[in-house]
Design a protein around this motif. Structure first.
Motif, PDB file in Angstrom:
ATOM      1  N   UNK A 146       0.861  -1.182   0.000  1.00 51.96           N
ATOM      2  CA  UNK A 146       0.000   0.000   0.000  1.00 51.96           C
ATOM      3  C   UNK A 146       0.892   1.224   0.000  1.00 51.96           C
ATOM      4  N   UNK A 147       0.478   2.247  -0.707  1.00 50.30           N
ATOM      5  CA  UNK A 147       1.258   3.478  -0.766  1.00 50.30           C
ATOM      6  C   UNK A 147       1.452   4.060   0.634  1.00 50.30           C
ATOM      7  N   UNK A 148       2.705   4.380   0.955  1.00 51.22           N
ATOM      8  CA  UNK A 148       3.009   4.988   2.244  1.00 51.22           C
ATOM      9  C   UNK A 148       3.176   3.994   3.377  1.00 51.22           C
ATOM     10  N   UNK A 149       3.204   2.704   3.056  1.00 51.22           N
ATOM     11  CA  UNK A 149       3.363   1.670   4.091  1.00 51.22           C
ATOM     12  C   UNK A 149       4.496   0.728   3.689  1.00 51.22           C
ATOM     13  N   UNK A 150       5.525   0.637   4.531  1.00 48.10           N
ATOM     14  CA  UNK A 150       6.634  -0.297   4.306  1.00 48.10           C
ATOM     15  C   UNK A 150       6.364  -1.566   5.097  1.00 48.10           C
ATOM     16  N   UNK A 151       6.494  -2.700   4.432  1.00 45.04           N
ATOM     17  CA  UNK A 151       6.194  -3.979   5.072  1.00 45.04           C
ATOM     18  C   UNK A 151       7.412  -4.884   5.005  1.00 45.04           C
ATOM     19  N   UNK A 152       7.814  -5.417   6.147  1.00 44.71           N
ATOM     20  CA  UNK A 152       8.877  -6.413   6.199  1.00 44.71           C
ATOM     21  C   UNK A 152       8.256  -7.726   6.653  1.00 44.71           C
ATOM     22  N   UNK A 153       8.359  -8.736   5.814  1.00 47.25           N
ATOM     23  CA  UNK A 153       7.774 -10.042   6.112  1.00 47.25           C
ATOM     24  C   UNK A 153       8.825 -10.969   6.709  1.00 47.25           C
ATOM     25  N   UNK A 154       8.461 -11.650   7.761  1.00 49.90           N
ATOM     26  CA  UNK A 154       9.346 -12.628   8.369  1.00 49.90           C
ATOM     27  C   UNK A 154       9.117 -13.990   7.709  1.00 49.90           C
ATOM     28  N   UNK A 155       9.776 -15.000   8.223  1.00 51.50           N
ATOM     29  CA  UNK A 155       9.686 -16.353   7.682  1.00 51.50           C
ATOM     30  C   UNK A 155       8.267 -16.909   7.721  1.00 51.50           C
ATOM     31  N   UNK A 156       7.923 -17.779   6.757  1.00 50.69           N
ATOM     32  CA  UNK A 156       6.637 -18.481   6.707  1.00 50.69           C
ATOM     33  C   UNK A 156       5.449 -17.521   6.830  1.00 50.69           C
ATOM     34  N   UNK A 157       5.512 -16.419   6.132  1.00 51.89           N
ATOM     35  CA  UNK A 157       4.493 -15.379   6.246  1.00 51.89           C
ATOM     36  C   UNK A 157       3.712 -15.235   4.948  1.00 51.89           C
ATOM     37  N   UNK A 199       4.181   8.982   8.370  1.00 46.73           N
ATOM     38  CA  UNK A 199       3.431  10.058   9.021  1.00 46.73           C
ATOM     39  C   UNK A 199       2.652  10.891   8.009  1.00 46.73           C
ATOM     40  N   UNK A 200       3.168  10.964   6.794  1.00 46.69           N
ATOM     41  CA  UNK A 200       2.519  11.793   5.771  1.00 46.69           C
ATOM     42  C   UNK A 200       1.233  11.169   5.243  1.00 46.69           C
ATOM     43  N   UNK A 201       1.023   9.886   5.553  1.00 45.21           N
ATOM     44  CA  UNK A 201      -0.171   9.201   5.044  1.00 45.21           C
ATOM     45  C   UNK A 201      -1.411   9.723   5.756  1.00 45.21           C
ATOM     46  N   UNK A 202      -2.348  10.255   4.991  1.00 50.90           N
ATOM     47  CA  UNK A 202      -3.544  10.864   5.577  1.00 50.90           C
ATOM     48  C   UNK A 202      -4.581   9.822   5.983  1.00 50.90           C
ATOM     49  N   UNK A 203      -4.658   8.721   5.215  1.00 46.83           N
ATOM     50  CA  UNK A 203      -5.667   7.711   5.492  1.00 46.83           C
ATOM     51  C   UNK A 203      -5.145   6.658   6.460  1.00 46.83           C
ATOM     52  N   UNK A 204      -6.068   6.009   7.151  1.00 39.09           N
ATOM     53  CA  UNK A 204      -5.671   4.951   8.073  1.00 39.09           C
ATOM     54  C   UNK A 204      -5.279   3.701   7.298  1.00 39.09           C
ATOM     55  N   UNK A 205      -4.439   2.906   7.920  1.00 34.05           N
ATOM     56  CA  UNK A 205      -4.015   1.630   7.347  1.00 34.05           C
ATOM     57  C   UNK A 205      -4.398   0.530   8.327  1.00 34.05           C
TER      58      UNK A 205
END
Length: 328
Positions: free
Chosen positions: A139-150, A176-182
């Motif tokens: 999603x725009x403005x969201x960084x995701x780090x996935x762990x093992x078996x995810x 912080x700049x993301x206006x909408x909730x995630x």
């Protein structure tokens, strides 16, 4: 009737193929196409389905019956059948085969002991294998780090800022700049933020949410908990647990490729190591499981960590095919 040697060899070959499927599914490389191929393989005949069901039962049974397995492995290994196999497929065999096929299908959807990815995980939009970690932009403005078996699914909710964590563990950093909730949906609950960093981990029907920065809102069963920085809460069928304080350096150690133990019970450490390696480590001695562990282990070297634990506690390890290790 006495079966022919040819028929016996055929059944032995099926057993080998069934265990080969188990090894494939526990390798961390299985994909949705493998699940479909397995279902076709099991559907070839009642014998195919029964062979896979029996191989899966072996993996499922070794935990509570580990002591017996150890005893058996010290003798001849494979027990002789109580009687010869019949060459004629009886009504009971047909019914049994149908039940075995059903059981095999269930095991694809709900694998015993989480030894391989479920069908739901295999259908996810993003998935990591055993020991694998990766960063994705879902999603725009969201960084995701996935762990093992995810496994993460986007569905139609990604456009509105919602993703589903099907299994495993992931860290979400909302700008912080993301206006909408995630929002992250996991096991019937929802974690929402407008600028926080939080981790979500799914263990079966239980979910653990850890807030590492700012604030996250967790909803489940018409209840809501507001997590502040350095706080954690779990939820499941029984509702919410207590909100507890955490050490960020320990809670987020996996993002640095580490497992940090601070008086952690050995049983929990073994459970953590199992997430990062193929096969299964089984601790047969409950007393050992309560022993506290201190240390730092690299998650890309789980067998090295296991060796250190064996030496530190004087534990005897017995390795079996398929990555199965029995500790006693």
């Amino acid at each position: 009737m006495i079966e022919s040697d040819q028929h016996h060899d055929e059944l032995s070959a099926l057993e080998r193929e069934a265990h080969a499927w188990i090894r494939r599914l526990t390798s961390g490389e299985a994909r949705a196409s493998d699940a479909a191929a397995l279902r076709r393989w099991c559907g070839q005949s009642p014998a195919h389905a029964a062979a896979f069901s029996e191989a899966s039962r072996f993996w499922k049974a070794f935990g509570p019956a580990g002591q017996s397995l150890l005893a058996d492995s010290r003798t001849t290994g494979r027990r002789a059948p109580a009687g010869g196999r019949t060459a004629i497929t009886s009504r009971r065999a047909i019914i049994g085969g149908a039940l075995a096929a059903t059981a095999a299908g269930i095991m694809v959807v709900h694998p015993p002991l989480d030894l391989w990815p479920s069908l739901f995980e295999l259908r996810a939009d993003y998935r990591t294998g055993v020991g694998e970690q990766r960063e994705v932009a879902v999603v725009d403005g969201v960084a995701v780090q996935m762990n093992t078996r995810t496994s993460i699914s986007l569905g139609s909710g990604a456009a509105s800022g919602t993703v589903e964590l099907i299994a495993g563990e992931a860290s979400f950093k909302v700008a912080d700049r993301r206006a909408e909730t995630f929002s992250v949906i996991a096991a019937g609950g929802r974690t929402t933020s407008t600028g926080a960093q939080f981790d979500v981990r799914v263990d079966g029907a239980s979910v653990c949410v850890t807030c590492l920065a700012n604030e996250a809102h967790v909803e489940h069963l018409a209840q809501q908990v507001v997590l502040k920085s350095r706080q954690r809460v779990t939820y499941g069928d029984g509702g919410f647990g207590d909100v507890v304080a955490i050490y960020p350096s320990i809670a987020a150690a996996w993002q640095q490729g580490l497992i940090i133990c601070n008086m952690t019970p050995l049983a929990e450490v073994i459970g953590e190591l199992n997430r990062y390696r193929s096969g299964r480590i089984v601790l047969l001695n409950a007393e050992f499981g309560r022993s506290p562990v201190n240390g730092r282990f690299r998650i890309d070297r789980p067998d090295e960590a296991l060796l250190q634990i064996e030496r530190a506690f004087g534990i005897r390890a017995r390795s079996l095919p398929g990555g199965l290790v029995l500790l006693s």
